[in-house]
Every structure is written in structure tokens, then in C-alpha cells.
Design a protein around this motif. Structure first.
Motif, PDB file in Angstrom:
ATOM      1  N   LEU A 155      -5.628 -18.962 -23.235  1.00 50.75           N
ATOM      2  CA  LEU A 155      -5.457 -19.377 -21.839  1.00 50.75           C
ATOM      3  C   LEU A 155      -4.048 -19.895 -21.555  1.00 50.75           C
ATOM      4  O   LEU A 155      -3.545 -19.784 -20.443  1.00 50.75           O
ATOM      5  N   THR A 197      -4.525 -10.890 -17.757  1.00 53.14           N
ATOM      6  CA  THR A 197      -4.151 -12.277 -18.014  1.00 53.14           C
ATOM      7  C   THR A 197      -5.389 -13.077 -18.409  1.00 53.14           C
ATOM      8  O   THR A 197      -6.463 -12.905 -17.810  1.00 53.14           O
ATOM      9  N   GLN A 199      -5.956 -15.959 -17.633  1.00 54.19           N
ATOM     10  CA  GLN A 199      -6.316 -16.724 -16.440  1.00 54.19           C
ATOM     11  C   GLN A 199      -7.292 -15.952 -15.555  1.00 54.19           C
ATOM     12  O   GLN A 199      -8.241 -16.526 -14.997  1.00 54.19           O
ATOM     13  N   GLU A 203     -11.041 -17.112 -14.477  1.00 54.11           N
ATOM     14  CA  GLU A 203     -11.502 -17.206 -13.086  1.00 54.11           C
ATOM     15  C   GLU A 203     -12.759 -16.376 -12.868  1.00 54.11           C
ATOM     16  O   GLU A 203     -13.698 -16.810 -12.176  1.00 54.11           O
TER      17      GLU A 203
END
Length: 544
Positions: A155, A197, A199, A203
């Protein structure tokens, strides 16, 4: 700390110097005799006692067969490295010690030393040219290879779109190379974090977990038909599994008024209820619905666009995989990304695993939620008529997951004990074997646990599944549990080694974590160490 590192490096250098001497010196061979005979008699007694209690046998007495793929140098290196790995202090600090050694030695000498020791024991090479002899040697002895390019992100990593495109090209090149090296139906594994990613996966996971919590809050238990009962019969507390919960139309209309048409679209059998995956698909395919549900993060346009870019890259990987008649294993990652990985991988399997399993997902049995994921995926495969590809492992990231749960003060996602993990692993074997028996699944059972290996051998025999069937593969990591791997191969079972490869400095953190993950195996290698001693003793006596 540097003093301790220096002492460790001095010890390592001394050991490596002795390796070279042992390879050439008759005097050193004579010295080794006293070591090699240690515990041999007690080992054989223990082996005989153990074997009498087990119906399914592997012939560990035949060390010549077990280690025929190994040179004398490789045997001695295995003896030293595996013995070192029985010390928790070394294993738990392996990554730190390697970093310190890198500083002290410099890149060139460090790389050389690692290739002769830790890296050389557990990795196949830095590039395809170095990897090819390793794969060919395994193949010559009846063992397949699964190539694992062991570079990953987390992360905190900074990954941009350009890097994702570069990673995509790397994966495509690896697939082409695996076909060249492995010829028939090559297997490769990779991490989805290389294609997007971390991230974005985080999400997506937040949304997916919110949807699951909503379903749990508004669903009820309803025991399914016989095939679901069969899948879950060996799982303790199976009534609480997510696979046994449904949401009624009445409840759906209450929490999402005005969207009855969405329910109707997903209620294919007109049963008046939705299972979890049906409900999840309804929400994920209609992002605006996330804004209507309490405590569910919004599935924004930015997240959806990122997901579409990931899907596009995954489709290119699968297209190349199918054109080469290859197989790909999607590696598991941390729990804060894994639900998203499961979601994208399941959709790939639904689309492409119609006749055979080109795509496998990885299920980690040290996690408490794995029984939910496996049973849900199994039912989904049966209902949608595709082949579920399962790579079943005990798992990695244990230390990291527990530390993160403690730091952020959420419930520990890891099983309470190793015994619980072992029980869960064997229960999941039975779930997947039920699919295999119905011609709806393929499995790679990755395990270094001898009891689980014997259990799977026994169950496949009971179910009439051929040892050589491509639907059930046994697997171990390269450099570990060679007796199990090569005796399975000698007995006619389909078995592979997961061969890590890549640049030394990039791969070592992966290997260090695998060492921590397999502490239970590394800490109980008495049998393998004794077998190594016995084979060295045999070769010395015979002059091999």
C-alpha cells in the motif's frame, strides 16, 4: 547491530569457504562422516513407527531417488541452510541481516554470496537464462515448475500507470518465456499489484467489504440444496457460512426502494431471494446504488475507471495465456487488498474457465474468512458452469496482518492457532475435491505439511481421482521439502515446485517472508536433515 551483522557475515563466509573445501577435499569428506551418521538409527526407527500408522506411504528410505536431482554441493548447501533456518532468531531477522550484509559487502559481492547460499537454495535465478537449467533439471525428474516472478508492491508503494504498463509487458514476456522453457501447459504466477495501484485495490476492497456488511445485516440463514450441504459438511459451524445466507425481495426493496428491476435481473431462478454474490454483483454493476446504502463507501467514477484499466490489462494477460495453452496463478496479497483481487479474479474465471482452468485464484487458509470465500466461489462455479481454479495454501503475511490489526485496532483476521489453520486447510481440500469430482474444478494444493499431503493422497484415492490427473496438483516451494516433492513424482503424482526468480535484491524480501511463513516447516526439518545426511553418507561410501 552492525557488530552482530559482522559476526553473522563472518560466520556465513566461513561456512561458504568450508563448502568449497568439502567439494574438493577427501580430508573434509572424512570429517563429515561423524556428522552424517548422527541420528540415522533413531531417524529410521522414527520413520518406521510413523509409517506403520499411515495407509498412504511415501518411500523416504530411498534417498538415492529422492536426491538424484541434487549435486553434492547442493546437498551440503541444503544441509547448512535448512539447519540455519531451524533457528527462529535467524529466520525472524533474515531480512535485516541481508540488508546489513548488502551494506557491508557491496552489491557485487553480496549478490555472489547470496547466489551461493540463501538465494541459491530458494530461487531459480535472476533471469530466464539462469532459470532454464533449473526448470529442465526438475522436469527431468518428473517435477513441473511454476514460475514465480517474485517482485511485489504494497500500500505504501508508489505505482503509476507507466509502471503498470511496464509490468504488463514483463508479465507477457514471462508467459512467452515460460512456454519456451516449460513447453507443455506452462504455469506462472504473478501479483495483481503489478498491474494497478495498491491504493485502487484498497478502495475497491473498502466498497466490497461495505457491501458484504450490508448483506450480512439484511440477510437470513437458509440452508441450501444437497450440493451446498456436500461442500460444507466438513466445515465446523457451517450454518454461519455466508454461502447459507439469502436476502429476500422484501428486504431488498426496503433498503433500495425503486430498484426492484435490479433485483429481478439478478434473481434468475425467480426464487424471490438473492445469494451474496448476486447481491454484490447487483451493487457493483450499478455504482450509484452504493450511495443509497448505509455505511457503504461510494464506488466513484475514478475507482470504476481504475478498475476498467485493470480489467483491460488482465484481459491481455489471459488472452496471451490462452494462446499459449498456459496456466496462470493469481497470487494472494494482504487482506486490505485481497477482496478486490478475489473479485476481479472470479470474474475472469467466469468468463475464461469454461472448458478448463486457465486462471487460478489463491486461497490462504490461515485467514478466518477463507471458508466463506472458497464455498461461495465453489457454488458460483457450479451455478454458472465454469471451472474454478484453486491454489490452496496456508498463507503468507501472518506477521504483517497481526501487526496491522493490532495497530489499527480491528479484529485479528488470522486463525487463532496453527491447529486451526491445519483443520481449515484440510476442510478446504474436501470442498475443492467435491468440485473436482463433479468436473467443475482444478486444484493446486500447495503444502509442506506432510499430514495434509498424506490426507490429500488418501482422499484422491477414495474418490477415484488418478494420481496423474491434471485436476489435482501437489506443490511445494523450490528449496523446501524435496523428499515430499520427489517421492510424489516417483510415485506417479502430478507435482510441481514453485520457483521464485528475479533480481537478487528484489526477491530476497519475498524469500525472507516465505521463511517466516514456513517457520513451522523450517523448525521441524529433522527428517529432511537426516535424509540429507544419509544421502551424503551413501554417496561417500559408494564414491558417487
Amino acid at each position: 547491530s552492525l557488530s552482530r551483522s559482522s559476526e553473522f557475515q563472518l560466520s556465513l563466509n566461513t561456512s561458504l569457504f568450508r563448502l568449497n573445501c568439502l567439494e574438493r577435499s577427501l580430508i573434509a569428506k572424512a570429517t563429515m562422516l561423524r556428522v552424517l551418521t548422527r541420528n540415522s538409527v533413531s531417524y529410521l526407527r522414527c520413520l518406521s513407527s510413523y509409517g506403520s500408522q499411515n495407509a498412504v506411504q511415501l518411500n523416504f528410505h530411498d534417498t538415492k531417488e529422492t536426491y538424484r536431482s541434487k549435486s553434492n554441493f547442493e546437498l551440503i548447501r541444503s544441509l547448512i541452510i535448512l539447519k540455519s533456518c531451524t533457528y527462529p532468531l535467524f529466520v525472524n531477522n533474515a531480512e535485516y541481516l541481508m540488508r546489513a550484509s548488502r551494506v557491508l559487502l557491496g552489491k557485487r559481492l553480496f549478490t555472489y554470496m547470496m547466489k551461493k547460499s540463501f538465494y541459491g537454495q530458494f530461487a531459480g535465478g535472476e533471469n530466464i537464462a539462469e532459470l532454464k537449467p533449473c526448470v529442465e533439471n526438475l522436469s527431468k525428474h518428473g517435477v513441473q515448475s511454476m514460475l514465480n516472478f517474485s517482485v511485489e508492491a504494497d500500500l505504501e508503494s508508489t505505482v503509476g500507470e507507466n509502471m503498470c504498463e511496464e509490468s504488463l509487458q514483463t508479465i507477457l514476456n514471462i508467459l512467452d518465456s515460460s512456454k519456451e522453457i516449460c513447453q507443455s501447459k506452462p504455469l506462472s504466477s504473478f501479483k495483481i499489484t503489478g498491474l494497478t495501484t495498491p491504493q485502487l485495490l484498497f478502495e475497491y476492497t473498502e466498497v466490497l467489504e461495505g457491501v458484504k456488511k450490508c448483506f450480512l445485516e439484511h440477510s437470513q440463514v437458509e440452508t441450501e440444496g444437497e450440493f451446498v450441504k456436500d461442500l460444507t459438511c466438513n466445515i465446523g459451524g457451517n450454518e454461519s457460512l455466508l454461502v447459507n445466507r439469502v436476502m429476500t425481495r422484501e428486504i431488498f426493496d426496503k433498503i433500495l426502494p425503486g430498484y426492484s428491476n435490479v433485483f429481478t435481473e439478478k434473481d434468475v431462478g425467480c426464487s424471490g431471494k438473492l445469494h451474496f454474490y448476486q447481491f454484490r454483483d447487483a451493487i457493483m454493476e450499478n455504482p450509484e446504488l452504493t450511495t443509497k446504502l448505509n455505511n457503504v463507501p461510494e464506488l466513484t467514477k475514478e475507482i470504476v475507471d481504475g478498475g476498467n484499466r485493470l480489467k483491460s490489462r488482465l484481459q491481455k494477460v489471459v488472452k496471451r495465456t490462452k494462446s499459449l495453452d498456459a496456466r496462470i496463478m493469481i497470487d494472494a496479497e494482504q487482506t486490505y487488498m485481497q477482496p478486490a483481487i478475489d473479485y476481479f479474479t472470479l470474474n475472469l474465471m467466469r468468463e475464461h474457465n469454461q472448458q478448463t482452468a486457465y486462471i487460478y485464484n489463491t486461497y490462504q487458509c490461515y485467514l478466518k474468512k477463507t471458508a466463506d470465500t472458497v464455498t461461495l466461489d465453489a457454488r458460483d462455479a457450479l451455478q454458472h458452469g465454469y471451472m474454478l481454479g484453486v491454489k490452496l495454501v496456508r498463507g503468507a503475511y501472518i506477521v504483517e496482518e497481526r501487526a496491522r490489526a493490532k495497530k489499527l485496532q480491528y479484529k485479528d483476521p488470522v486463525q487463532a492457532s496453527k491447529a486451526d489453520t491445519d483443520e481449515n486447510y484440510n476442510a478446504m481440500l474436501d470442498v475443492v475435491l467435491a468440485l473436482v469430482k463433479r468436473q467443475a474444478g482444478y486444484m493446486l494444493a500447495g503444502s509442506h505439511n506432510e499430514a495434509s499431503v498424506r490426507y490429500l493422497m488418501s482422499r484422491t484415492k477414495q474418490l477415484g481421482i488418478s494420481p496423474s490427473s491434471e485436476r489435482v496438483l501437489f506443490g511445494q516451494l523450490y528449496g523446501l521439502c524435496d523428499p515430499t516433492t520427489f517421492q510424489l513424482a516417483a510415485s506417479g503424482y502430478s507435482v510441481l515446485k514453485a520457483v521464485a526468480w528475479g533480481p537478487v535484491e528484489a526477491v530476497l524480501p519475498f524469500l525472507a517472508r516465505r521463511a517466516q511463513e514456513n517457520t513451522g516447516v523450517l523448525g521441524s526439518t529433522t527428517r529432511e536433515l537426516d535424509l540429507l545426511r544419509m544421502e551424503l553418507w551413501r554417496r561417500l561410501k559408494c564414491g558417487d
